[in-house]
Design an enzyme around this catalytic site. Structure first.
Site, PDB file in Angstrom:
ATOM      1  N   ILE A  44       0.831  -1.218   0.000  1.00 43.82           N
ATOM      2  CA  ILE A  44       0.000   0.000   0.000  1.00 43.82           C
ATOM      3  C   ILE A  44       0.865   1.269   0.000  1.00 43.82           C
ATOM      4  O   ILE A  44       0.459   2.306  -0.506  1.00 43.82           O
ATOM      5  CB  ILE A  44      -1.016  -0.023   1.157  1.00 43.82           C
ATOM      6  CG1 ILE A  44      -2.021   1.105   0.989  1.00 43.82           C
ATOM      7  CG2 ILE A  44      -0.339   0.101   2.512  1.00 43.82           C
ATOM      8  CD1 ILE A  44      -3.393   0.779   1.461  1.00 43.82           C
ATOM      9  N   LYS A  77       8.535  12.730  16.113  1.00 41.02           N
ATOM     10  CA  LYS A  77       7.149  13.207  16.204  1.00 41.02           C
ATOM     11  C   LYS A  77       6.773  13.377  17.670  1.00 41.02           C
ATOM     12  O   LYS A  77       6.814  12.413  18.435  1.00 41.02           O
ATOM     13  CB  LYS A  77       6.227  12.176  15.517  1.00 41.02           C
ATOM     14  CG  LYS A  77       4.747  12.463  15.694  1.00 41.02           C
ATOM     15  CD  LYS A  77       3.882  11.412  15.022  1.00 41.02           C
ATOM     16  CE  LYS A  77       2.428  11.586  15.380  1.00 41.02           C
ATOM     17  NZ  LYS A  77       1.571  10.486  14.925  1.00 41.02           N
ATOM     18  N   VAL A 177      -0.088 -15.601  -5.042  1.00 38.74           N
ATOM     19  CA  VAL A 177      -0.892 -16.758  -4.614  1.00 38.74           C
ATOM     20  C   VAL A 177      -2.177 -16.780  -5.430  1.00 38.74           C
ATOM     21  O   VAL A 177      -2.902 -15.785  -5.505  1.00 38.74           O
ATOM     22  CB  VAL A 177      -1.230 -16.664  -3.105  1.00 38.74           C
ATOM     23  CG1 VAL A 177      -2.193 -17.774  -2.702  1.00 38.74           C
ATOM     24  CG2 VAL A 177       0.036 -16.714  -2.272  1.00 38.74           C
ATOM     25  N   LEU A 325      -3.736  -4.576   7.470  1.00 41.78           N
ATOM     26  CA  LEU A 325      -4.992  -4.229   6.799  1.00 41.78           C
ATOM     27  C   LEU A 325      -5.879  -5.450   6.594  1.00 41.78           C
ATOM     28  O   LEU A 325      -7.097  -5.323   6.492  1.00 41.78           O
ATOM     29  CB  LEU A 325      -4.676  -3.546   5.465  1.00 41.78           C
ATOM     30  CG  LEU A 325      -3.831  -2.263   5.612  1.00 41.78           C
ATOM     31  CD1 LEU A 325      -3.373  -1.754   4.254  1.00 41.78           C
ATOM     32  CD2 LEU A 325      -4.597  -1.170   6.368  1.00 41.78           C
ATOM     33  N   ILE A 338      -0.055   0.870  12.668  1.00 44.06           N
ATOM     34  CA  ILE A 338       1.195   0.128  12.921  1.00 44.06           C
ATOM     35  C   ILE A 338       1.203  -0.351  14.378  1.00 44.06           C
ATOM     36  O   ILE A 338       1.656  -1.452  14.685  1.00 44.06           O
ATOM     37  CB  ILE A 338       2.431   0.999  12.582  1.00 44.06           C
ATOM     38  CG1 ILE A 338       2.478   1.233  11.063  1.00 44.06           C
ATOM     39  CG2 ILE A 338       3.728   0.347  13.058  1.00 44.06           C
ATOM     40  CD1 ILE A 338       3.580   2.159  10.591  1.00 44.06           C
TER      41      ILE A 338
HETATM   42  P1  FAD Z   1       0.023  -4.009   2.318  1.00 44.51           P
HETATM   43  O1  FAD Z   1       1.058  -2.967   2.398  1.00 44.51           O
HETATM   44  O2  FAD Z   1      -1.100  -3.810   1.348  1.00 44.51           O
HETATM   45  O3  FAD Z   1       0.761  -5.376   1.967  1.00 44.51           O
HETATM   46  C1  FAD Z   1       0.073  -6.488   1.463  1.00 44.51           C
HETATM   47  C2  FAD Z   1       1.090  -7.515   0.996  1.00 44.51           C
HETATM   48  O4  FAD Z   1       0.418  -8.705   0.590  1.00 44.51           O
HETATM   49  C3  FAD Z   1       1.931  -7.064  -0.195  1.00 44.51           C
HETATM   50  O5  FAD Z   1       3.265  -7.488  -0.051  1.00 44.51           O
HETATM   51  C4  FAD Z   1       1.291  -7.819  -1.363  1.00 44.51           C
HETATM   52  O6  FAD Z   1       2.181  -8.027  -2.408  1.00 44.51           O
HETATM   53  C5  FAD Z   1       0.922  -9.120  -0.667  1.00 44.51           C
HETATM   54  N1  FAD Z   1      -0.133  -9.848  -1.364  1.00 44.51           N
HETATM   55  C6  FAD Z   1      -1.440  -9.537  -1.467  1.00 44.51           C
HETATM   56  N2  FAD Z   1      -2.089 -10.462  -2.211  1.00 44.51           N
HETATM   57  C7  FAD Z   1      -1.163 -11.387  -2.559  1.00 44.51           C
HETATM   58  C8  FAD Z   1      -1.194 -12.566  -3.347  1.00 44.51           C
HETATM   59  N3  FAD Z   1      -2.326 -13.006  -3.938  1.00 44.51           N
HETATM   60  N4  FAD Z   1      -0.048 -13.253  -3.528  1.00 44.51           N
HETATM   61  C9  FAD Z   1       1.119 -12.835  -2.945  1.00 44.51           C
HETATM   62  N5  FAD Z   1       1.200 -11.725  -2.207  1.00 44.51           N
HETATM   63  C10 FAD Z   1       0.083 -11.014  -2.029  1.00 44.51           C
HETATM   64  N6  FAD Z   1      -0.702   3.386   9.649  1.00 44.51           N
HETATM   65  C11 FAD Z   1       0.000   4.026  10.597  1.00 44.51           C
HETATM   66  O7  FAD Z   1       0.397   3.426  11.604  1.00 44.51           O
HETATM   67  N7  FAD Z   1       0.289   5.355  10.458  1.00 44.51           N
HETATM   68  C12 FAD Z   1      -0.171   6.091   9.426  1.00 44.51           C
HETATM   69  O8  FAD Z   1       0.138   7.262   9.324  1.00 44.51           O
HETATM   70  C13 FAD Z   1      -0.976   5.447   8.455  1.00 44.51           C
HETATM   71  N8  FAD Z   1      -1.489   6.119   7.398  1.00 44.51           N
HETATM   72  C14 FAD Z   1      -2.305   5.474   6.530  1.00 44.51           C
HETATM   73  C15 FAD Z   1      -2.966   6.197   5.520  1.00 44.51           C
HETATM   74  C16 FAD Z   1      -3.854   5.557   4.669  1.00 44.51           C
HETATM   75  C17 FAD Z   1      -4.574   6.334   3.626  1.00 44.51           C
HETATM   76  C18 FAD Z   1      -4.076   4.164   4.784  1.00 44.51           C
HETATM   77  C19 FAD Z   1      -5.022   3.446   3.855  1.00 44.51           C
HETATM   78  C20 FAD Z   1      -3.416   3.439   5.754  1.00 44.51           C
HETATM   79  C21 FAD Z   1      -2.555   4.089   6.643  1.00 44.51           C
HETATM   80  N9  FAD Z   1      -1.930   3.389   7.660  1.00 44.51           N
HETATM   81  C22 FAD Z   1      -1.207   4.052   8.604  1.00 44.51           C
HETATM   82  C23 FAD Z   1      -2.033   1.932   7.720  1.00 44.51           C
HETATM   83  C24 FAD Z   1      -0.753   1.302   7.176  1.00 44.51           C
HETATM   84  O9  FAD Z   1      -0.506   1.773   5.879  1.00 44.51           O
HETATM   85  C25 FAD Z   1      -0.851  -0.212   7.162  1.00 44.51           C
HETATM   86  O10 FAD Z   1      -1.305  -0.663   8.399  1.00 44.51           O
HETATM   87  C26 FAD Z   1       0.499  -0.824   6.891  1.00 44.51           C
HETATM   88  O11 FAD Z   1       1.077  -0.289   5.738  1.00 44.51           O
HETATM   89  C27 FAD Z   1       0.386  -2.316   6.770  1.00 44.51           C
HETATM   90  O12 FAD Z   1      -0.123  -2.696   5.541  1.00 44.51           O
HETATM   91  P2  FAD Z   1      -0.180  -4.236   5.238  1.00 44.51           P
HETATM   92  O13 FAD Z   1       1.178  -4.801   5.336  1.00 44.51           O
HETATM   93  O14 FAD Z   1      -1.242  -4.829   6.060  1.00 44.51           O
HETATM   94  O15 FAD Z   1      -0.707  -4.301   3.721  1.00 44.51           O
END
Ligand code: FAD
Length: 487
Positions: A44, A77, A177, A325, A338
């Protein structure tokens, strides 16, 4: 399950996946851990403001503050400046430290509140070291007693965690996947099939696949607890820009007629984004507001993100725990996502089912994480419902909405009596006071202990705190100088 759990598969290489990989490999060293991620899907790429609980996580990984800031091209911060939230052209500061100090049964805010009725109290944040340091753009972290968190570059953070995890023996598998296989009897997940034909088997799966929740949602069909009736934000647009001034040691959160905008300063750029509700603002209007208000040249194209507010009814379901997420999302107003990932990992280490999955442990995990989500939910709603703004349909909705009974009780207790109750394991404590007062919720009464001080002594008490803070802040270097020094 009754079978020893040795092989853990983490699906996803975003912040959640690599945080989990780094800590599980460091703390449960006998596990065989594989992380699957897809470069084609990517991450993301947001999530750049944090809260102080991250220190604990960094300590666990043996990473000190200076190295952390250097490696993530980050900044420090001290809190968040909220602009136009209580009303237009008004701002207040939510700082990470405590404000003043109370005496026995009466909190500082009760003395402050009495001082306010006597006309001798300054603004609440004048009695907070972090808020004052932020106002003066000053910072130092060694032995200066400041409570702080970080602004970080999310991609550099993931890189840092990845290095740590791979050093600890985590195997990384690249690929998308396409199919998830489950055992016939209990419906436990057994393997992931990748587009290139690779099959990754495991005993236990950690779903970090982002919003879609490929395992927890699409495979295990875990219901979603929708919170959008209280928090109608469902969209964001982001853009990175050049810095036009030295990075400030705080995040800015600027409210608009149907949303708000963030500014997160890093060493090499500014992170910007607008968060809004599509019910009250179109994508085009949001983009226009964002583009017209950023300072500095854009370094990236704008990016739209759609999200749903809520969390999975079971964050641990069968042999799968969802983090990040995939587990849920509450908008980023207080930078809590986070932190929730970190909590999930800590609880997973605590209840790790080495000798088989036990329903009682699963229930403990789910209760803990659900409480976390709900406390954060209440804290975020407070920012919206406690407002004088009624200048748009959005703010009229926020001001008049029916709020959760847990939040109503806290706000009423505070307003009518000045008392504040802290819940067990609660992450935000003093923050509640700062945001309630900052949003204009002023107690009608104070504790009788605050009346024990004669007015002259009360004034001295308040003045001494303020003078002590100003003296400390005067000795601090500027945040920009400090960043240069440690980088
Ligand atoms: P992602 O970064 O989406 O990672 C998902 C992973 O899964 C990727 O590696 C992808 O390649 C993999 N994947 C998915 N499907 C498959 C598949 N079929 N096969 C293989 N791999 C796959 N959090 C904070 O703490 N502070 C902030 O300031 C903050 N600001 C934010 C602002 C916005 C607008 C948003 C939407 C979120 C914000 N967050 C913030 C939340 C934060 O961005 C997320 O909690 C954090 O980045 C974790 O994301 P993630 O790893 O869960 O998902």
């Amino acid at each position: 399950m009754g079978k020893e759990i040795q092989k853990v598969v983490i699906l996803g290489g975003g912040t959640a996946g690599w945080m989990a990989a780094a800590v599980l490999s460091k703390s449960l060293t006998k596990l065989d851990i594989t992380l699957v991620e897809s470069d084609e899907i990517g991450t993301i790429g947001v999530g750049e403001a944090t809260i102080p609980s991250l220190h604990f996580f960094n300590d666990l990984l043996g990473c000190n503050s200076s190295n952390f800031v250097k490696n993530t091209s980050g900044s420090f911060k001290l809190g968040i400046q909220f602009e136009n939230w209580q009303k237009k052209d008004h701002s207040y500061f939510h700082a990470f430290g405590t404000t003043g100090f109370g005496m026995w049964a009466a909190g500082f805010h009760e003395y402050w509140s009495r001082g306010k009725t006597l006309g001798i109290s300054k603004p609440f944040s004048d009695y907070n070291l972090e808020a004052k340091a932020a106002e003066m753009h000053k910072f130092a972290h060694d032995d200066k007693g400041l409570n702080f968190a970080y602004h970080i570059d999310a991609s550099l953070y993931a890189k840092m965690l990845k290095q740590e995890a791979i050093k600890n023996g985590v195997t990384r598998v690249e690929g998308k996947v396409e199919k998830v296989n489950c055992q016939n009897d209990k419906g436990y997940i057994s393997s992931l099939e990748l587009q290139n034909g690779t099959v990754v088997t495991g005993d236990f799966f950690v779903d970090c696949s982002g919003f879609k929740g490929l395992l927890i949602n699409e495979t295990l069909k875990t219901p979603f607890v929708d919170l959008s009736h209280w928090l109608p934000m469902d969209s964001a647009i982001t853009v990175q820009t050049e810095l036009t001034e030295d990075p400030a040691p705080f995040t800015r959160s600027i409210a608009h007629h149907a949303g708000w905008q963030w500014r997160i300063p890093l060493q090499h750029r500014m992170g910007n984004g607008i968060v809004y509700s599509s019910q009250y603002m179109s994508d085009d209007e949001a983009e226009e507001i964002l583009q017209s208000s950023v300072e500095g040249k854009s370094l990236t194209p704008t990016r739209k993100i759609k999200f749903k507010t809520g969390y999975r009814e079971k964050l641990w379901n069968k042999n799968c725990v969802a983090l990040g997420l995939a587990s849920g999302f509450i908008e980023p107003l207080e930078s809590t996502a986070i932190h929730i990932i970190q909590q999930g990992i800590m609880q997973l280490v605590k209840y790790f089912p080495t000798y088989g999955i036990n329903d009682l442990e699963v229930a403990e995990y789910n209760d803990y994480m659900t409480n976390d989500y709900n406390e954060i939910k209440d804290f975020i709603i407070l920012h919206y419902c406690q407002t004088e703004r009624e200048d748009s349909d959005f703010w009229k909705f926020c001001k008049n909405m029916q709020i959760p009974s847990s939040l109503r009780r806290r706000m009423d207790l505070f307003q009518k009596t000045g008392r504040f109750v802290q819940n067990k394991n609660e992450i935000f404590v003093d923050s509640w006071l700062q945001v309630m007062i900052g949003q204009g919720l002023i107690p009608e009464q104070h504790h009788p202990l605050a009346d024990e001080l004669p007015e002259k002594e009360l004034k001295e008490f308040l003045d001494n705190i303020e003078n002590d803070i100003n003296a400390k802040v005067n000795q601090l270097p500027s945040h920009a100088e400090y960043l240069k020094k440690i980088s």
